[in-house]
Design a protein around this motif. Sequence first.
Motif, PDB file in Angstrom:
ATOM      1  N   TYR C 192      44.790 110.393 121.255  1.00  0.00           N
ATOM      2  CA  TYR C 192      43.877 110.364 122.401  1.00  0.00           C
ATOM      3  C   TYR C 192      44.700 110.569 123.666  1.00  0.00           C
ATOM      4  CZ  TYR C 192      40.411 108.551 125.745  1.00  0.00           C
ATOM      5  OH  TYR C 192      39.545 108.405 126.792  1.00  0.00           O
ATOM      6  N   VAL C 193      44.414 111.631 124.370  1.00  0.00           N
ATOM      7  CA  VAL C 193      45.152 111.961 125.591  1.00  0.00           C
ATOM      8  C   VAL C 193      44.136 112.298 126.665  1.00  0.00           C
ATOM      9  CG1 VAL C 193      46.894 113.447 126.657  1.00  0.00           C
ATOM     10  CG2 VAL C 193      47.071 112.884 124.218  1.00  0.00           C
ATOM     11  N   THR C 194      44.213 111.583 127.769  1.00  0.00           N
ATOM     12  CA  THR C 194      43.175 111.756 128.784  1.00  0.00           C
ATOM     13  C   THR C 194      43.769 111.609 130.174  1.00  0.00           C
ATOM     14  OG1 THR C 194      40.980 110.999 129.488  1.00  0.00           O
ATOM     15  CG2 THR C 194      42.533 109.304 128.797  1.00  0.00           C
ATOM     16  N   ARG C 195      43.095 112.249 131.139  1.00  0.00           N
ATOM     17  CA  ARG C 195      43.531 112.094 132.533  1.00  0.00           C
ATOM     18  C   ARG C 195      42.370 111.515 133.327  1.00  0.00           C
ATOM     19  NH1 ARG C 195      45.297 117.087 133.836  1.00  0.00           N
ATOM     20  NH2 ARG C 195      47.524 116.675 133.607  1.00  0.00           N
ATOM     21  N   GLN C 196      42.638 110.444 134.032  1.00  0.00           N
ATOM     22  CA  GLN C 196      41.620 109.712 134.768  1.00  0.00           C
ATOM     23  C   GLN C 196      42.081 109.480 136.201  1.00  0.00           C
ATOM     24  OE1 GLN C 196      38.679 108.731 133.254  1.00  0.00           O
ATOM     25  NE2 GLN C 196      39.327 109.717 131.348  1.00  0.00           N
ATOM     26  N   ALA C 214      41.719 103.918 124.415  1.00  0.00           N
ATOM     27  CA  ALA C 214      43.140 104.033 124.035  1.00  0.00           C
ATOM     28  C   ALA C 214      43.579 102.820 123.207  1.00  0.00           C
ATOM     29  CB  ALA C 214      43.998 104.169 125.285  1.00  0.00           C
ATOM     30  N   PHE C 215      43.161 101.636 123.629  1.00  0.00           N
ATOM     31  CA  PHE C 215      43.517 100.427 122.872  1.00  0.00           C
ATOM     32  C   PHE C 215      42.772 100.375 121.537  1.00  0.00           C
ATOM     33  CE2 PHE C 215      46.436  97.608 125.063  1.00  0.00           C
ATOM     34  CZ  PHE C 215      46.500  98.142 126.332  1.00  0.00           C
ATOM     35  N   GLU C 216      41.537 100.886 121.515  1.00  0.00           N
ATOM     36  CA  GLU C 216      40.801 100.928 120.243  1.00  0.00           C
ATOM     37  C   GLU C 216      41.517 101.863 119.253  1.00  0.00           C
ATOM     38  OE1 GLU C 216      38.426  99.077 119.287  1.00  0.00           O
ATOM     39  OE2 GLU C 216      37.505  98.268 121.118  1.00  0.00           O
ATOM     40  N   TYR C 217      42.060 102.969 119.785  1.00  0.00           N
ATOM     41  CA  TYR C 217      42.843 103.863 118.922  1.00  0.00           C
ATOM     42  C   TYR C 217      44.051 103.131 118.344  1.00  0.00           C
ATOM     43  CZ  TYR C 217      40.640 108.457 119.313  1.00  0.00           C
ATOM     44  OH  TYR C 217      39.808 109.519 119.169  1.00  0.00           O
ATOM     45  N   GLN C 218      44.694 102.339 119.204  1.00  0.00           N
ATOM     46  CA  GLN C 218      45.855 101.585 118.713  1.00  0.00           C
ATOM     47  C   GLN C 218      45.429 100.603 117.619  1.00  0.00           C
ATOM     48  OE1 GLN C 218      49.548  98.823 120.273  1.00  0.00           O
ATOM     49  NE2 GLN C 218      48.411  99.916 121.807  1.00  0.00           N
ATOM     50  N   LYS C 219      44.300  99.963 117.850  1.00  0.00           N
ATOM     51  CA  LYS C 219      43.777  99.018 116.856  1.00  0.00           C
ATOM     52  C   LYS C 219      43.517  99.714 115.524  1.00  0.00           C
ATOM     53  CE  LYS C 219      40.160  95.473 116.624  1.00  0.00           C
ATOM     54  NZ  LYS C 219      38.964  94.959 117.327  1.00  0.00           N
ATOM     55  N   GLY C 223      47.815 106.460 116.064  1.00  0.00           N
ATOM     56  CA  GLY C 223      48.905 107.192 116.706  1.00  0.00           C
ATOM     57  C   GLY C 223      48.991 106.842 118.170  1.00  0.00           C
ATOM     58  N   LEU C 224      49.703 107.665 118.905  1.00  0.00           N
ATOM     59  CA  LEU C 224      49.943 107.330 120.313  1.00  0.00           C
ATOM     60  C   LEU C 224      48.753 107.719 121.174  1.00  0.00           C
ATOM     61  CD1 LEU C 224      53.219 107.395 122.189  1.00  0.00           C
ATOM     62  CD2 LEU C 224      51.321 108.623 123.248  1.00  0.00           C
ATOM     63  N   SER C 225      48.262 106.763 121.958  1.00  0.00           N
ATOM     64  CA  SER C 225      47.183 107.047 122.914  1.00  0.00           C
ATOM     65  C   SER C 225      47.775 107.042 124.321  1.00  0.00           C
ATOM     66  CB  SER C 225      46.050 106.042 122.772  1.00  0.00           C
ATOM     67  OG  SER C 225      46.530 104.717 122.740  1.00  0.00           O
ATOM     68  N   PHE C 226      47.313 107.968 125.125  1.00  0.00           N
ATOM     69  CA  PHE C 226      47.996 108.280 126.389  1.00  0.00           C
ATOM     70  C   PHE C 226      46.962 108.440 127.490  1.00  0.00           C
ATOM     71  CE2 PHE C 226      50.110 111.015 129.422  1.00  0.00           C
ATOM     72  CZ  PHE C 226      51.467 110.754 129.310  1.00  0.00           C
ATOM     73  N   VAL C 227      47.048 107.600 128.504  1.00  0.00           N
ATOM     74  CA  VAL C 227      46.093 107.664 129.613  1.00  0.00           C
ATOM     75  C   VAL C 227      46.848 107.932 130.908  1.00  0.00           C
ATOM     76  CG1 VAL C 227      44.271 106.476 130.899  1.00  0.00           C
ATOM     77  CG2 VAL C 227      44.597 106.003 128.445  1.00  0.00           C
TER      78      VAL C 227
END
Lengths: 80, 361, 267
Positions: C192-196, C214-219, C223-227
């Motif tokens: 998950y890669v996003t720009r906010q 992003a934290f749900e992806y970690q849960k 893999g690596l989630s990036f905000v």
Amino acid sequence: MAKIAGAVVVDIDRCKGCELCVNECPFDVLAMSEDVNIKGYHYSYMKNPSACTGCLACALVCPDTVITVYRVKVPDTAKS
Amino acid sequence: MGEILLMKGNEALAEAIIRAGVDGYFGYPITPQSEVMEYLAAAKPEERTGMVLLQAESELAAINMLYGAGATGKKAITSSSSPGISLMQEGISYIAGAEIPVVVVNVVRGGPGLGTIQPAQSDYFQATKGGGHGDYHLLVLAPNSVQEMSDFVPLAFDLAFKYRNPVMILSDGLIGQMMEKVELFEPIPRWTDEYIREHHGNWATIGKTPDRERNIITSLDLVPERMEKHNMHLKEKYEQMEREEVRFEEIQTEDAEYLFVAYGSSSRIAMKAIKLARAEGIKVGLLRPITLYPFPKKRLRELADQVKGMLSVELSLGQMVEDVKLSVECRIPVEHYGRVGGMIPTPEEVVEALKTKIINR
Amino acid sequence: MAKSKVIPHHDVPLDQIIKPENIIFKKTKLFTDNVLSYCPGCGHGVAHRLILEVIEEMGIADKVIGIAPVGCSVLAYEFMDLDMQEAAHGRAPALATGIKRTNPDKFVFSYQGDGDLAAIGTAETIHAANRGENITVIFINNGIYGMTGGQMAPTTLEGMKTSTTPYGRDPRQMGHPIKITELVAQLPGTCYVTRQAVHTAALVRKAKKAIRRAFEYQKANKGLSFVEIVSNCNSGWKMTPVQAIKWLEENMLPYYPLGDLKDVGLD
């Protein structure tokens, strides 16, 4: 007459006077004080409290989380 | 009695890492110690103990993985060789400042720069005097056998956790590459978070529970009064190490009139040189520092009243000799003999140096 | 936000509104009492709050280990009531790797600025992402080095004046502003890669959802989630906060467009 009444309380001594809340408020509720807080900043306050709907906009953009937001449904007895 | 095997120093180290109950090895390949990670990879530590093995993108990343893992109270170790250890110095300084117990193994090769892949002992200053920036010390252990490459791994972790300080095992390409028999120690189970808390304190960053304040692992303090206090706290640890952790071995010092001072591979050359010299009637002994920091200053000072001179034998241009000189306080002649660039002195050369530099000076 | 033409009005006395039972927004308990060390109007404060609110709402505070960078947020651990580690400049993803690999049941996030993540720590960023470390990276991009006094960052826009590019960033000499988030999104290790951004209420709501995701992806061990959060540095940009968010809208966002760059799906 609005069906929702809101209000905010600003933690005056933690406000850094950035004005982002004033800028973000959709109804011109907030303004900057003329006097300064303990840190020397002009702080945000409710200039037009009757316009506040408790929409959260100010609190969401506040970088220092100094704004607490309250909201009530306007009682039916209130007259316009 | 433990299992006895014929192993390379680097392999014995790797096997010891698994048996010591280490939680994570993070490294980057470099000669002459690449066998460590190769052995670990083949040994499937994730199946044997659950140990994490990770090849990092650089030594810089590897040492910072140690920072992260070590700061959770886990046993974390890396191994490298001189140029890689130089790259790790930033992280080692932060780890020392943040008081994280980790173990770093340096299988030393000659320098400066890329230098050579051959053995050397030219990282003594870097290992014992700090290495990175700021006032700090590593506790430095110097193995001189394959057996000690194995035995010093659990010892290094005991010391690292006792002092919450990085410990370096300062080996060299000779000890790492040579094969000897080694008696393996019985495996030590990996620690649980509860065990760490009970035996080593409640400082690890493993998630803040409501029963305690948050734990912060940092080397930063912008308040001078607090930072000075922290520096003084570190100093107290180093002074405690100097009182409690000095380790050395003496060989034929009882009647010695002269003394070799040598650690690691050089100490083995010195042992042979003692036999040659004594065959000629020269009464020479050896003091082998096992901890290079803290250094056996006191014992050397005592021996200075007994012997007529000391020769520091090192695979360097003369580094440990400075500590020997400081220890004996100019009471007797202290000289250095060493070969560098991957050259290894013969015992005959060492005896000759003793004669020309000390006995017939 | 566009001003509404109709201003609402109510006559409810304040003392009837301002009662504990009517609170709809207050500071999360995961903030410590320390006053944030950031300049007035700085986006760091909002980014901190959103992370803490997400952690509080997920009920995972006792399983979280955060990593502070070097930069303005070097003292982030002073403000977050969490177990935290302070990394050397750029090394946060390496710390995060070490933590997560040896503590796979914990939540690990790094909080990093543009210099930290996209200049000195590029290797750590790219390789942690490429290995698919199961961590969350929060990346604050304000196009400048704030802590050291407004020097050029890897993300400084072309022509933008900083204390080390006083005549504007010249790409012929300094290269182009790096879109590290686009680079990270290329790597199979990221989920998950996003720009906010966080300078309007609407964007804050979106950014919070992104951080939660992003934290749900970690849960979910994906893999690596990036905000990335495109933020403002009024001091470094030498503007008032209100001018800065306008400048951000007009200059930063066209080059760093908002939205998800990658979302592999949580299922």
